[in-house]
Design a protein around this motif. Structure first.
Motif, short mmCIF file in Angstrom:
data_model
loop_
_atom_site.label_atom_id
_atom_site.label_comp_id
_atom_site.label_asym_id
_atom_site.label_seq_id
_atom_site.Cartn_x
_atom_site.Cartn_y
_atom_site.Cartn_z
N PHE A 54 0.91 -0.78 0.52
CA PHE A 54 0.16 0.00 -0.07
C PHE A 54 0.85 0.96 0.06
O PHE A 54 0.75 1.75 -0.90
N CYS A 55 1.98 1.29 0.73
CA CYS A 55 2.76 2.30 0.50
C CYS A 55 3.46 2.74 -0.46
O CYS A 55 3.70 3.54 -0.97
N PHE A 56 3.32 1.35 -1.44
CA PHE A 56 4.28 1.17 -3.11
C PHE A 56 3.30 1.57 -3.67
O PHE A 56 3.41 2.57 -4.48
N ARG A 57 2.02 1.35 -3.48
CA ARG A 57 0.64 1.84 -4.67
C ARG A 57 0.63 3.88 -4.37
O ARG A 57 0.44 3.65 -4.97
N ARG A 58 0.38 3.74 -3.32
CA ARG A 58 0.37 5.03 -2.94
C ARG A 58 0.92 5.55 -1.58
O ARG A 58 0.60 5.43 -0.51
N PRO A 59 2.04 6.38 -2.16
CA PRO A 59 2.87 7.25 -1.34
C PRO A 59 2.54 7.68 -0.77
O PRO A 59 2.82 8.19 0.93
N PHE A 60 1.47 8.50 -0.37
CA PHE A 60 0.92 9.01 1.09
C PHE A 60 0.51 8.25 2.03
O PHE A 60 0.37 8.77 3.04
N ILE A 61 0.06 6.83 1.31
CA ILE A 61 -0.30 6.27 2.78
C ILE A 61 1.15 6.14 3.15
O ILE A 61 1.34 5.55 4.97
N GLY A 62 1.80 5.66 2.18
CA GLY A 62 3.27 5.69 3.24
C GLY A 62 3.86 6.51 4.20
O GLY A 62 4.76 6.37 5.03
N ALA A 83 11.58 -1.34 10.66
CA ALA A 83 10.00 -1.13 10.94
C ALA A 83 9.72 0.27 9.48
O ALA A 83 9.87 0.34 8.25
N ALA A 84 10.36 1.98 10.26
CA ALA A 84 10.64 2.69 9.41
C ALA A 84 11.70 2.79 8.52
O ALA A 84 11.14 3.30 7.22
N GLN A 85 12.82 2.01 8.33
CA GLN A 85 13.56 2.25 6.90
C GLN A 85 12.57 1.43 5.90
O GLN A 85 12.55 1.37 5.04
N LEU A 86 11.83 0.20 6.53
CA LEU A 86 11.00 -0.27 5.52
C LEU A 86 9.88 0.32 4.47
O LEU A 86 9.89 0.27 3.34
N VAL A 87 9.24 0.63 5.81
CA VAL A 87 8.17 1.98 5.22
C VAL A 87 8.73 3.48 4.17
O VAL A 87 8.25 3.09 3.02
N ALA A 88 9.60 3.67 4.71
CA ALA A 88 10.20 4.74 3.43
C ALA A 88 11.07 4.18 2.59
O ALA A 88 10.39 4.50 1.58
N VAL A 89 11.98 2.80 2.24
CA VAL A 89 12.13 2.91 1.53
C VAL A 89 10.63 1.86 -0.15
O VAL A 89 11.29 3.22 -1.34
N ALA A 90 9.84 1.78 0.95
CA ALA A 90 8.94 1.55 -0.25
C ALA A 90 8.30 2.61 -0.94
O ALA A 90 7.37 2.74 -1.64
N THR A 91 8.13 3.02 0.58
CA THR A 91 7.41 4.91 -0.31
C THR A 91 8.29 6.01 -1.54
O THR A 91 7.99 6.53 -1.92
N LEU A 92 9.69 5.80 -0.68
CA LEU A 92 10.33 6.37 -1.92
C LEU A 92 10.61 5.27 -3.45
O LEU A 92 9.97 6.35 -4.55
N LEU A 93 10.50 4.59 -3.20
CA LEU A 93 9.80 3.87 -4.22
C LEU A 93 9.33 4.16 -5.34
O LEU A 93 9.06 4.33 -6.67
N GLY A 94 7.62 3.77 -4.36
CA GLY A 94 6.37 3.74 -4.80
C GLY A 94 6.06 5.54 -5.64
O GLY A 94 6.08 6.14 -6.65
#
Length: 227
Positions: free
Chosen positions: A16-24, A49-60
């Motif tokens: 969800f963080c990748f598909r919708r970066p604002f959710i990230g 946790a924070a690193q994984l969420v940040a990476v998914a958000t940045l890639l998204g």
């Protein structure tokens, strides 16, 4: 069991963080301020946790067609200049290795702050962002306030173990910062049950600041009370 649930919750949020970066961005606030993994034992406690969420958000964001733009405002430039000052003083630090470690920590936070400026690009997202941000910190107050009522206020309130607001002074500062925000929610949301819920959170936040036994936190509480 708790550790498994926390890790599963974080991993399931990554698509969800990748598909919708604002959710990230919202999820990053939750894991950074609530620190759900710090309330668990076993593998979850040190789970990145924070690193994984940040990476998914940045890639998204990188693969998104709508990347937004950086607001052209004075405060944004001042924040970037502040980071530059941190970088320059790290080079000339007496203990450069320790300073570099701290620069890396602060840079990750500022990176996600800048990403939020790109991604939170309309009023609706901004309102949700402020709601998530405020309640993420206030969640500590709700937990701590209820615990304080049950124990008769005999013990000092600390922040999540291993987090940047673990110290009683730090968590008091964080709670002071979100108290006006929680109070604003009581005026923004008109439904009676929501107003009552936010008033309850507001009261528990004030009580939790006192429970920290932080003198600076109490002075901060007097300051925001005046405002």
């Amino acid at each position: 069991m708790r550790s498994t649930l926390v890790i599963a919750f974080i991993l399931l949020s990554l698509p969800f963080c990748f598909r919708r970066p604002f959710i990230g961005i919202f999820m990053w606030c939750v894991v950074s301020y609530v620190n759900p993994h710090r309330f668990a034992w076993g593998a979850a406690f040190h789970f990145p946790a924070a690193q994984l969420v940040a990476v998914a958000t940045l890639l998204g964001w990188l693969f998104s067609s709508n990347k937004g733009r950086l607001p052209q405002q004075r405060e944004v430039y001042l924040m970037l200049l502040l980071w530059l000052n941190f970088a320059l003083t790290t080079i000339t630090a007496i203990y450069p290795e320790d300073a570099l470690h701290r620069l890396e920590f602060v840079s990750k936070i500022l990176l996600m702050t800048v990403m939020a400026l790109f991604i939170i690009d309309d009023r609706r997202k901004f309102e949700y962002f402020m709601l998530v941000l405020g309640l993420s910190v206030a969640a500590i107050a709700v937990k701590g306030g209820i615990w304080g009522i049950i124990t008769g206020g005999k013990y000092m309130l600390w922040g999540p173990r291993g987090s940047m607001i673990e110290d009683n002074n730090d968590v008091a500062l964080a709670l002071n910062m979100v108290t006006p925000l929680v109070y604003a929610f009581t005026k923004i949301y008109k439904k009676k049950w929501l107003q009552l819920a936010f008033y309850a959170v507001f009261g528990l936040t004030l009580f939790s600041i006192i429970l920290t036994q932080s003198r600076g936190g109490f002075v901060g509480l007097l300051a925001i009370a005046g405002i």
